[in-house]
Design a protein around this motif. Structure first.
Motif, short mmCIF file in Angstrom:
data_model
loop_
_atom_site.label_atom_id
_atom_site.label_comp_id
_atom_site.label_asym_id
_atom_site.label_seq_id
_atom_site.Cartn_x
_atom_site.Cartn_y
_atom_site.Cartn_z
N PRO A 438 0.82 -1.22 0.00
CA PRO A 438 0.00 0.00 0.00
C PRO A 438 0.85 1.26 0.00
N GLN A 439 0.38 2.27 -0.72
CA GLN A 439 1.05 3.57 -0.78
C GLN A 439 0.23 4.59 -0.01
N ALA A 440 0.89 5.34 0.86
CA ALA A 440 0.19 6.32 1.69
C ALA A 440 -0.61 7.28 0.83
N GLY A 441 -1.90 7.39 1.14
CA GLY A 441 -2.76 8.35 0.44
C GLY A 441 -3.39 7.83 -0.83
N LEU A 442 -3.06 6.58 -1.24
CA LEU A 442 -3.60 6.02 -2.47
C LEU A 442 -4.47 4.80 -2.16
#
Length: 519
Positions: A438-442
């Motif tokens: 997971p990518q922060a904010g996505l």
């Protein structure tokens, strides 16, 4: 004298663009491009101009007459590809003769740089996917590009994922590096989106953001004992010998005489090859100093590659397997524990088909006695391919001592019930694939390990895009990213023309100040 494409092919297709007679296939416009293991040169159409060899970024194209004995089979592999199609080298040759490309109807709906004001685009990640996107923007638009990487050196998997004994493959990094100093590029290293700055802050200073962060994790086996000391991901081993700053120099212990690698893809072959290679042959490469010293002390004499399916479904490319067969001082063996293995290999060899199992027809087969210790120190090392076998559990008291696997033989050769065997080993490496994180904010799709998107446009987040493995999953080679990047950049430019990009609230200078302050 014709040319042939050899082991190092990255499917970048730079050779296709310069070939004057369209004799290299599959091309980016053909169905198999993006999934093919390598590109091929038609010996019947090649005019020996050498343009492809000059354009190849990884030194994979050589004159057939100058191939080394180990490279000679590649001449036949190139020719066999076209013999199997039953078609001429290209549609252009069929319609116009061998000296002309086929030209389509003219199109006037392309997005041109003049259709929108210069953009400021941030690209997170400096591996092949990110750099192909940067190249597209810099060469075809007036965009300014901000390259962001959380690591202290650029390159992504080119730097930290390619084996050190593949220097030609690493050479494509030089092609990308020329853009690091482009006058319209700003490079920020050691800057982590999600730690030092937020996704919103990055977006606020740019017209668009492209995430090219790859697949930073590995897939798990989900079996008992997987977390025992002595059980690690192959990705960790690869990062260790490539001096990745987040992997400790003492992360790998090579004090056992046998290593089991779960998987038989290209990463698994890389790992096996490094483990049994003569350390002196690696001394002149980019291998990490701590890894070279540990390999000099290594007691490993045997590496076992486990494959869940048969030899016809080996996950490695044929070119990498062919190269492994020529490794000095190393024997290859197929564990003949299942009757299906020999039948498949013999059938493929007899048919003479372009069948992956056929590459094993000259590899010795034997029913390996796993209760016997591996070869003594000073003898030749070996790699054992064990097909139709998967791990059931890892055993050990405080440290790995054996891997319990399925056995198609169903006899009593080894510990466990019928249909199971134990392979003593002190180190196990899982090489069953990468996985995105997971990518922060996505948004994130846990099942696929990717960011949900449409043509590269991140779902529900205007002005944000993805490219590479975080977009499509961990599939395809280096060159696959070129077409992937073209799609994403095309979507971005279409959004720019349509006025769908959010207006940034901060400028380039403000972002540089923010990056310096946070880092």
């Amino acid at each position: 004298m014709t040319f042939a494409i050899t082991q190092n092919c990255c499917t970048d297709a730079a050779c296709v663009a310069v070939c004057p007679v369209n004799c290299i296939h599959p091309t980016p416009g053909e169905r198999d491009f993006g999934t093919t293991e390598t590109l091929y040169i038609d010996p019947g159409a090649c005019i020996d101009c050498g343009a492809c060899a000059d354009a190849c970024p990884v030194d994979a194209v050589h004159p057939v007459a100058e191939l080394t004995p180990a490279q000679q089979p590649y001449a036949g592999i190139n020719a066999a590809y076209f013999e199997g199609t039953g078609q001429p080298a290209s549609e252009a040759e069929a319609d116009h003769g061998p000296n002309f490309h086929a030209w389509g109807a003219p199109s006037f709906d392309r997005v041109l740089p003049a259709d929108f004001a210069p953009l400021r685009v941030a690209i997170v990640g400096t591996g092949p996917a990110g750099m192909y996107a940067a190249e597209d923007l810099l060469l075809h638009t007036r965009s300014e590009v901000t390259l962001v990487d959380r690591l202290p050196a650029p390159g992504g998997l080119i730097r930290y994922g390619v084996a050190p004994d593949h220097p030609a493959t690493k050479r494509i990094g030089e092609t990308f590096a020329r853009f690091h100093t482009h006058p319209r590029v700003r490079l920020h290293l050691g800057l982590d989106v999600g730690t030092h700055i937020t996704a919103d802050e990055l977006a606020a200073h740019h017209d668009a953001v492209i995430y090219a962060v790859g697949a930073a994790s590995d897939r798990r086996l989900g079996i008992p004992g997987e977390d025992l000391p002595g059980s690690i991901a192959a990705t960790t081993f690869v990062a260790w010998y490539n001096a990745h700053p987040e992997v400790a120099p003492d992360a790998v212990d090579l004090s056992s005489d046998r290593v089991v690698v779960v998987g038989n893809g290209n990463v698994a072959l890389d790992v096996a090859r490094i483990l049994v290679s003569d350390p002196d042959s690696l001394a002149g490469t980019t291998i990490a100093g701590h890894a070279l010293e540990e390999l000099r002390r290594s007691k490993v004499r045997e590496v076992v590659l486990l494959g869940r399916r048969g030899p016809e479904h080996a996950a490695c490319t044929g070119t990498e397997l062919l190269a492994l067969k020529n490794l000095p001082g190393v024997d290859l063996v197929v564990d003949d524990h299942d009757a299906r293995i020999g039948t498949t290999i013999d059938a493929a060899g007899a048919a003479g088909a372009a069948h992956k199992a056929g590459l094993f027809r000259d590899v010795p087969r034997e029913a390996v006695d796993w209760s016997a210790p591996p070869r003594a120190a000073g003898s030749r090392r070996r790699i054992v391919f064990r097909f139709h076998s998967e791990p059931l559990a890892l055993h050990g008291d405080g440290h790995l001592r054996a891997v319990r696997v399925t056995s198609g033989a169903g006899d009593a050769r080894g510990a466990g019930e019928a249909g199971e065997q134990e392979i003593p080993a002190g180190l196990a490496l899982r090489a069953i694939g990468y996985r995105g994180v997971p990518q922060a904010g996505l948004p994130f799709d846990e099942e696929s390990g990717t960011v949900p998107h449409e043509g590269g446009r991140v779902t529900g987040r205007p002005g944000t895009y993805v490219v590479g493995w975080i977009k499509r999953g961990p599939s395809g080679g280096i060159g696959t990213n070129r077409r992937c990047a073209a799609e994403t950049v095309g979507t971005l430019l279409a959004d720019a023309v349509a006025g769908r990009l959010p207006a940034p609230t901060g400028g380039a200078r403000a972002f540089r100040r923010l990056a310096r302050r946070r880092r």
